[in-house]
Design a protein around this motif. Structure first.
Motif, PDB file in Angstrom:
ATOM      1  N   PHE A  75      75.849 108.103  67.841  1.00 12.58           N
ATOM      2  CA  PHE A  75      74.775 108.457  68.776  1.00 12.58           C
ATOM      3  C   PHE A  75      73.932 109.631  68.286  1.00 12.58           C
ATOM      4  O   PHE A  75      72.722 109.591  68.365  1.00 12.58           O
ATOM      5  N   LEU A  76      74.578 110.721  67.876  1.00 13.88           N
ATOM      6  CA  LEU A  76      73.893 111.960  67.460  1.00 13.88           C
ATOM      7  C   LEU A  76      72.865 112.409  68.492  1.00 13.88           C
ATOM      8  O   LEU A  76      71.713 112.709  68.177  1.00 13.88           O
ATOM      9  N   GLY A  77      73.307 112.441  69.723  1.00 18.44           N
ATOM     10  CA  GLY A  77      72.426 112.807  70.829  1.00 18.44           C
ATOM     11  C   GLY A  77      71.905 114.223  70.764  1.00 18.44           C
ATOM     12  O   GLY A  77      70.804 114.502  71.243  1.00 18.44           O
ATOM     13  N   ALA A  78      72.670 115.146  70.170  1.00 21.11           N
ATOM     14  CA  ALA A  78      72.211 116.536  70.088  1.00 21.11           C
ATOM     15  C   ALA A  78      70.907 116.621  69.309  1.00 21.11           C
ATOM     16  O   ALA A  78      69.978 117.328  69.722  1.00 21.11           O
ATOM     17  N   ALA A  79      70.822 115.902  68.202  1.00 20.17           N
ATOM     18  CA  ALA A  79      69.591 115.915  67.402  1.00 20.17           C
ATOM     19  C   ALA A  79      68.427 115.315  68.202  1.00 20.17           C
ATOM     20  O   ALA A  79      67.308 115.847  68.173  1.00 20.17           O
ATOM     21  N   LYS A  80      68.703 114.250  68.930  1.00 17.12           N
ATOM     22  CA  LYS A  80      67.649 113.622  69.728  1.00 17.12           C
ATOM     23  C   LYS A  80      67.139 114.586  70.805  1.00 17.12           C
ATOM     24  O   LYS A  80      65.920 114.735  70.989  1.00 17.12           O
ATOM     25  N   LEU A  81      68.056 115.223  71.525  1.00 14.59           N
ATOM     26  CA  LEU A  81      67.645 116.171  72.572  1.00 14.59           C
ATOM     27  C   LEU A  81      66.932 117.381  71.984  1.00 14.59           C
ATOM     28  O   LEU A  81      65.951 117.870  72.555  1.00 14.59           O
ATOM     29  N   TYR A  82      67.443 117.868  70.860  1.00 14.99           N
ATOM     30  CA  TYR A  82      66.820 119.030  70.225  1.00 14.99           C
ATOM     31  C   TYR A  82      65.364 118.722  69.863  1.00 14.99           C
ATOM     32  O   TYR A  82      64.462 119.494  70.187  1.00 14.99           O
ATOM     33  N   PRO A 119      60.088 121.580  70.723  1.00 16.00           N
ATOM     34  CA  PRO A 119      58.725 121.847  71.198  1.00 16.00           C
ATOM     35  C   PRO A 119      58.617 123.146  72.008  1.00 16.00           C
ATOM     36  O   PRO A 119      57.645 123.894  71.855  1.00 16.00           O
ATOM     37  N   VAL A 120      59.607 123.415  72.845  1.00 14.82           N
ATOM     38  CA  VAL A 120      59.589 124.646  73.652  1.00 14.82           C
ATOM     39  C   VAL A 120      59.738 125.862  72.746  1.00 14.82           C
ATOM     40  O   VAL A 120      59.018 126.852  72.886  1.00 14.82           O
ATOM     41  N   ALA A 121      60.665 125.783  71.800  1.00 13.83           N
ATOM     42  CA  ALA A 121      60.884 126.903  70.885  1.00 13.83           C
ATOM     43  C   ALA A 121      59.636 127.157  70.033  1.00 13.83           C
ATOM     44  O   ALA A 121      59.248 128.316  69.828  1.00 13.83           O
ATOM     45  N   ALA A 122      59.007 126.103  69.560  1.00  9.90           N
ATOM     46  CA  ALA A 122      57.805 126.263  68.738  1.00  9.90           C
ATOM     47  C   ALA A 122      56.664 126.889  69.542  1.00  9.90           C
ATOM     48  O   ALA A 122      55.940 127.757  69.046  1.00  9.90           O
ATOM     49  N   SER A 127      57.944 130.712  70.335  1.00 10.44           N
ATOM     50  CA  SER A 127      58.664 131.523  69.354  1.00 10.44           C
ATOM     51  C   SER A 127      57.969 132.855  69.071  1.00 10.44           C
ATOM     52  O   SER A 127      58.644 133.867  68.871  1.00 10.44           O
ATOM     53  N   GLY A 128      56.653 132.882  69.070  1.00 10.54           N
ATOM     54  CA  GLY A 128      55.935 134.140  68.822  1.00 10.54           C
ATOM     55  C   GLY A 128      56.239 135.188  69.877  1.00 10.54           C
ATOM     56  O   GLY A 128      56.573 136.335  69.554  1.00 10.54           O
ATOM     57  N   SER A 129      56.159 134.808  71.132  1.00 15.95           N
ATOM     58  CA  SER A 129      56.429 135.777  72.202  1.00 15.95           C
ATOM     59  C   SER A 129      57.915 136.141  72.271  1.00 15.95           C
ATOM     60  O   SER A 129      58.268 137.280  72.539  1.00 15.95           O
TER      61      SER A 129
END
Length: 183
Positions: free
Chosen positions: A134-141, A147-150, A153-155
């Motif tokens: 499954f490798l669901g962690a990669a899919k969720l990440y 996208p949220v981290a990107a 990330s600056g702030s």
């Protein structure tokens, strides 16, 4: 009643894994030979009992968290020791998702009160996150966290830098006060 193709694929994958050489599969082969019960059925029986325990068992939270920690920790150690970068990425991604889940789970007492099969579903979710099929962690990440981290990330980096500066300043002041009192 026919088995849906997706379920049959998972069962076939599990059965294939149960026939690959390892200590566990050797034990299962011996039990299968002595009882006449297929090793897939033995494993499915254990999984069924585990599921019942996760619904009704007294220490279901401990068992669930054990499932989500022990195997991934072991595989993370193996990944650190290997020269392959892909397994490092897989397990780092798992731990990021696991950490987010742990923070969200702060409210688990309220969740379990309303949703008594929570530990079973969490266990299934953790398996989805780390099992190779499954490798669901990669899919969720890639779908949610990246996208949220990107975007932020600056702030986040600026706030972490600001916090680190404050800690360094406070530590310097504390060191000076300790030195002044020591003299």
């Amino acid at each position: 009643m026919p088995v849906p193709p997706q379920v049959q694929k998972v069962l076939d994958d599990v059965d294939k894994q149960l026939h690959e050489p390892s200590t566990v599969t050797n034990v299962l082969a011996t039990v299968e030979q002595k009882t006449g019960v297929k090793r897939l059925h033995l494993v499915l029986g254990v999984v069924g009992l585990q599921a019942l325990y996760l619904i009704f068992g007294h220490s279901a939270q401990l068992v669930c968290n054990f499932m989500g920690f022990v195997y991934p920790a072991y595989m993370s150690i193996k990944a650190i020791e290997s020269s392959n970068k892909e397994d490092d990425t897989q397990w780092l991604t798992y731990w990021v998702i696991f950490a987010i889940l742990s923070v969200v789970e702060f409210f688990s007492v309220q969740i379990v009160a309303v949703f008594p099969v929570y530990w079973l579903f969490k266990s299934i979710f953790l398996l989805y996150l780390y099992l190779p099929s499954f490798l669901g962690a990669a899919k969720l990440y890639h779908r949610f966290v990246k996208p949220v981290a990107a975007r932020h990330s600056g702030s986040i980096d600026a706030k972490i830098g600001n916090f680190a500066d404050r800690v360094n300043s406070a530590a310097g002041k504390l060191a000076n006060e300790v030195r002044d009192h020591m003299e």
